[in-house]
Design an enzyme around this catalytic site. Structure first.
Site, PDB file in Angstrom:
ATOM      1  N   GLY A   1     -50.997   0.375   0.776  1.00 47.04           N
ATOM      2  CA  GLY A   1     -49.536   0.569   0.724  1.00 47.04           C
ATOM      3  C   GLY A   1     -49.105   1.788   1.523  1.00 47.04           C
ATOM      4  O   GLY A   1     -49.918   2.593   1.967  1.00 47.04           O
TER       5      GLY A   1
ATOM      6  N   ARG B   1     -47.535   7.361   3.049  1.00 49.68           N
ATOM      7  CA  ARG B   1     -46.808   8.481   3.664  1.00 49.68           C
ATOM      8  C   ARG B   1     -45.709   7.964   4.582  1.00 49.68           C
ATOM      9  O   ARG B   1     -45.336   8.616   5.554  1.00 49.68           O
ATOM     10  CB  ARG B   1     -47.764   9.366   4.439  1.00 49.68           C
ATOM     11  CG  ARG B   1     -48.472   8.570   5.504  1.00 49.68           C
ATOM     12  CD  ARG B   1     -49.398   9.388   6.296  1.00 49.68           C
ATOM     13  NE  ARG B   1     -50.268   8.484   7.025  1.00 49.68           N
ATOM     14  CZ  ARG B   1     -50.559   8.612   8.295  1.00 49.68           C
ATOM     15  NH1 ARG B   1     -50.095   9.613   8.978  1.00 49.68           N
ATOM     16  NH2 ARG B   1     -51.345   7.748   8.873  1.00 49.68           N
TER      17      ARG B   1
ATOM     18  N   LYS C   1     -42.242   8.237   8.895  1.00 45.57           N
ATOM     19  CA  LYS C   1     -43.680   8.388   8.639  1.00 45.57           C
ATOM     20  C   LYS C   1     -43.976   9.870   8.464  1.00 45.57           C
ATOM     21  O   LYS C   1     -43.706  10.667   9.375  1.00 45.57           O
ATOM     22  CB  LYS C   1     -44.455   7.807   9.834  1.00 45.57           C
ATOM     23  CG  LYS C   1     -45.938   7.678   9.621  1.00 45.57           C
ATOM     24  CD  LYS C   1     -46.555   6.853  10.749  1.00 45.57           C
ATOM     25  CE  LYS C   1     -48.062   6.901  10.713  1.00 45.57           C
ATOM     26  NZ  LYS C   1     -48.648   6.228  11.878  1.00 45.57           N
TER      27      LYS C   1
ATOM     28  N   ASP D   1     -51.068  13.581   0.641  1.00 47.34           N
ATOM     29  CA  ASP D   1     -49.868  14.399   0.405  1.00 47.34           C
ATOM     30  C   ASP D   1     -48.591  13.727   0.920  1.00 47.34           C
ATOM     31  O   ASP D   1     -47.502  14.277   0.793  1.00 47.34           O
ATOM     32  CB  ASP D   1     -50.032  15.778   1.048  1.00 47.34           C
ATOM     33  CG  ASP D   1     -50.258  15.680   2.556  1.00 47.34           C
ATOM     34  OD1 ASP D   1     -50.252  14.556   3.112  1.00 47.34           O
ATOM     35  OD2 ASP D   1     -50.454  16.744   3.190  1.00 47.34           O
ATOM     36  N   GLY D   2     -48.748  12.556   1.539  1.00 47.40           N
ATOM     37  CA  GLY D   2     -47.561  11.858   2.032  1.00 47.40           C
ATOM     38  C   GLY D   2     -46.987  12.460   3.301  1.00 47.40           C
ATOM     39  O   GLY D   2     -45.911  12.064   3.755  1.00 47.40           O
TER      40      GLY D   2
ATOM     41  N   ARG E   1     -48.139  -6.740   7.565  1.00 49.14           N
ATOM     42  CA  ARG E   1     -49.492  -6.710   8.129  1.00 49.14           C
ATOM     43  C   ARG E   1     -50.333  -7.831   7.530  1.00 49.14           C
ATOM     44  O   ARG E   1     -49.941  -8.428   6.512  1.00 49.14           O
ATOM     45  CB  ARG E   1     -50.167  -5.378   7.735  1.00 49.14           C
ATOM     46  CG  ARG E   1     -49.341  -4.161   8.061  1.00 49.14           C
ATOM     47  CD  ARG E   1     -49.363  -3.159   6.904  1.00 49.14           C
ATOM     48  NE  ARG E   1     -48.344  -2.123   7.105  1.00 49.14           N
ATOM     49  CZ  ARG E   1     -48.551  -0.995   7.772  1.00 49.14           C
ATOM     50  NH1 ARG E   1     -49.737  -0.727   8.248  1.00 49.14           N
ATOM     51  NH2 ARG E   1     -47.578  -0.129   7.943  1.00 49.14           N
TER      52      ARG E   1
ATOM     53  N   ASP F   1     -55.059  -3.772   7.558  1.00 50.57           N
ATOM     54  CA  ASP F   1     -53.753  -3.169   7.229  1.00 50.57           C
ATOM     55  C   ASP F   1     -53.089  -2.584   8.469  1.00 50.57           C
ATOM     56  O   ASP F   1     -51.929  -2.184   8.410  1.00 50.57           O
ATOM     57  CB  ASP F   1     -53.910  -2.088   6.147  1.00 50.57           C
ATOM     58  CG  ASP F   1     -54.964  -1.058   6.492  1.00 50.57           C
ATOM     59  OD1 ASP F   1     -56.111  -1.457   6.742  1.00 50.57           O
ATOM     60  OD2 ASP F   1     -54.638   0.138   6.550  1.00 50.57           O
ATOM     61  N   ASN F   2     -53.807  -2.526   9.575  1.00 50.77           N
ATOM     62  CA  ASN F   2     -53.222  -2.038  10.821  1.00 50.77           C
ATOM     63  C   ASN F   2     -53.084  -3.180  11.824  1.00 50.77           C
ATOM     64  O   ASN F   2     -53.061  -2.953  13.035  1.00 50.77           O
ATOM     65  CB  ASN F   2     -54.091  -0.925  11.414  1.00 50.77           C
ATOM     66  CG  ASN F   2     -54.116   0.308  10.528  1.00 50.77           C
ATOM     67  OD1 ASN F   2     -53.193   0.530   9.748  1.00 50.77           O
ATOM     68  ND2 ASN F   2     -55.160   1.103  10.637  1.00 50.77           N
TER      69      ASN F   2
ATOM     70  N   ASP G   1     -49.860   1.380  14.327  1.00 50.27           N
ATOM     71  CA  ASP G   1     -50.718   2.418  13.751  1.00 50.27           C
ATOM     72  C   ASP G   1     -51.575   3.111  14.798  1.00 50.27           C
ATOM     73  O   ASP G   1     -52.736   2.785  14.994  1.00 50.27           O
ATOM     74  CB  ASP G   1     -51.557   1.873  12.593  1.00 50.27           C
ATOM     75  CG  ASP G   1     -51.223   2.636  11.331  1.00 50.27           C
ATOM     76  OD1 ASP G   1     -51.102   3.870  11.419  1.00 50.27           O
ATOM     77  OD2 ASP G   1     -51.051   2.019  10.275  1.00 50.27           O
TER      78      ASP G   1
END
Ligand code: AMP
Ligand code: MG
Length: 490
Positions: free
Chosen positions: A88, A91, A111, A123-124, A181, A250-251, A260
């Protein structure tokens, strides 16, 4: 005047299981360092207003613009072959969607804008270096004519992010025709939520494959469509020497855009087994392995779609295999056609593939620069071969090949000048070379100097023009300038 975003959100109207509603986390002192003004205009946004302090606050996630419906999207994914059932947007936050001036729906995503329910231990946030890298490379890919997410803006946050050291934090505004994705399908497949897969597939068809709406077997056709776009995309990557670096599922975008930009890089000297990513120890995502991996990722997508194909598992699997079987031919056709153009062939003859293959083998043996060899070959169509042969450690290896090439092009009626124009239109002079990107990042991070970034972005916007004032940007790195490792550096 306040900045107006003409949002028309559709993803956030899907069921709650598709995302988490979450607002960006405000940052201390946002400062806009780059706005992509032409892209802003294309999205129906006012570039002048985006350059005001209020615009910078929005682009940093400090203020949420009216009409936004901020969400973090849910997805899963295979990372280096290992399945992770929940990844998910950890960030990234999707502000919403706008319809651009071509009528295409585009996501506007921040992003590095703070933690989300998907952040796990992260940490996002994003560091400035990777934000600049993504800006530079994604815009360069666009200028090269390759489907890609775009970069609308980069801001520094006025805060530090802690990686191995403290680094300036930044937020990238990413624009994509969607952020769906292969891993988005996997998220629901692993939960055996067939209804969600159907909803997602219907959303994707309406959004990315509208010609399939009402097709007799829409989900089969969807898989075939994604296969075709990925085959074409990976062929285009190979034709410019691009290495994605982290082709996890996921990319891997359902729309067929490059997405990505982590440890990605363009190769200098041609080497099919080239890897840059510091974490790709096995070479899984090496340059020449990319078609194979794309098919592997598409096979994971096909698995997700099986329940939509048929209730009979065996029948569904056979149908999926049939569709996946088209990938190899589609990839090879696109790749070989692209290579024929790169060496200036207008027609197709027996022996062309061998001629091309022999050039690539000689390039690899002689550490010939991938980009310059083809660019200078275009000049060799009108002139002597001096610049092209200079790319080879042993120029004699080129001479032998060039003799065969000249005999082959002599069989075509097109004149030398016409051939040079055609070759220059597909063989760029300028690619985002790794050592240039590194130098830009160092100047920005260490000296708060963005002039090198601006100049590099400007040169890469016209990759097929010679731009004599910026000729040095075409040069490969000197031995001590070589950057051999790239980092995900999130
Ligand atoms: P990537 O390697 O960028 O494709 O990211 C893989 C996964 O890690 C995604 O779910 C990201 O959202 C997550 N991730 C990467 N960096 C961070 C970060 N700094 N904070 C939270 N999540 C992250
Ligand atoms: Mg990712």
């Amino acid at each position: 005047m306040t900045v107006h975003f003409p949002f028309q959100n559709s993803y956030s109207a899907l069921p709650d299981s598709f995302f988490a509603r979450v607002a960006p986390t405000p940052v201390a002192a946002p400062r806009l360092i780059k706005l992509n003004r032409p892209l802003a205009a294309q999205l129906g946004l006012d570039p002048d207003l985006l350059e005001t302090p209020e615009g910078a606050e929005i682009l940093a996630g400090k203020t949420v613009p009216a009409g936004a419906d901020p969400i973090a999207m849910a997805y899963a994914g295979h990372q280096f072959g290992q399945f992770v059932p929940q990844l998910g947007d950890g960030r990234a936050i999707l502000l919403g969607e706008v319809i651009d001036s071509d009528g295409i729906r585009r996501d506007i995503q921040l992003k590095g804008s703070g933690p989300t329910p998907f952040s796990r231990r992260g940490d996002g946030r994003a560091a400035l270096g990777p934000v600049l890298r993504e800006y530079i490379v994604s815009e360069a890919m666009h200028a090269l004519g390759i489907p890609t997410t775009r970069s609308l803006a980069a801001v520094v946050t006025g805060e530090h992010v802690i990686r191995e050291t403290a680094l300036p934090g930044a937020v990238l505004t990413r624009v994509a025709s969607s952020h769906i994705r292969v891993g988005t399908f996997q998220f629901f497949a692993v939960r055996r939520d067939t209804e969600a897969i159907r909803r997602l597939a219907d959303h994707v068809i309406a959004r990315h494959y509208p010609e399939l709406v009402g097709a007799e077997r829409p989900y089969h056709a969807l898989l075939a469509g994604v296969v075709a776009r990925q085959a074409d995309l990976v062929a285009r990557w190979l034709l410019v020497g691009f290495i994605h670096g982290v082709m996890n599922t996921d990319n891997s975008s359902i729309s067929g855009e490059t997405i990505d930009y982590g440890p990605c890089a363009f190769m200098d000297a041609y080497n099919p087994s080239q890897v840059f990513s510091s974490i790709d120890e096995m070479g899984r995502y090496a340059y020449a392995n990319q078609p194979r991996i794309a098919l592997w990722n598409l096979t994971r997508l096909a698995e997700c779609l099986l329940p939509l194909f048929s209730d009979e598992q065996e029948k569904a699997v056979a149908e999926a295999q049939d569709i996946l079987g088209a990938f190899s031919d589609q990839f090879s056709a696109a790749y070989q056609a692209g290579l024929r153009k790169k060496i200036g062939l207008f027609t197709e003859r027996d022996g062309d593939d061998a001629l091309i293959q022999d050039l690539l083998v000689a390039m690899a043996k002689n550490q010939a620069d991938f980009t310059l060899t083809f660019r200078k070959l275009g000049d060799a169509a009108v002139d002597d071969s001096a610049d092209a042969r200079a790319q080879f450690m042993e120029p004699a290896a080129f001479d032998e090949w060039a003799g065969r090439w000249r005999a082959r092009i002599a069989l075509e009626p097109q004149g030398a000048a016409e051939r040079q124009v055609a070759m220059h239109a597909v063989n760029p002079t300028f690619i985002p070379r790794n050592h240039r990107i590194e130098a830009v990042i160092q100047a920005a991070v260490n000296d708060d100097n963005y002039a090198p970034f601006e100049e590099l972005v400007k040169v890469l916007a016209e990759p097929f023009e010679d731009q004599p004032d910026y000729a040095a940007y075409a040069d490969p790195p000197l031995p001590d300038q070589r950057v051999l490792r790239t980092f995900c550096g999130t």
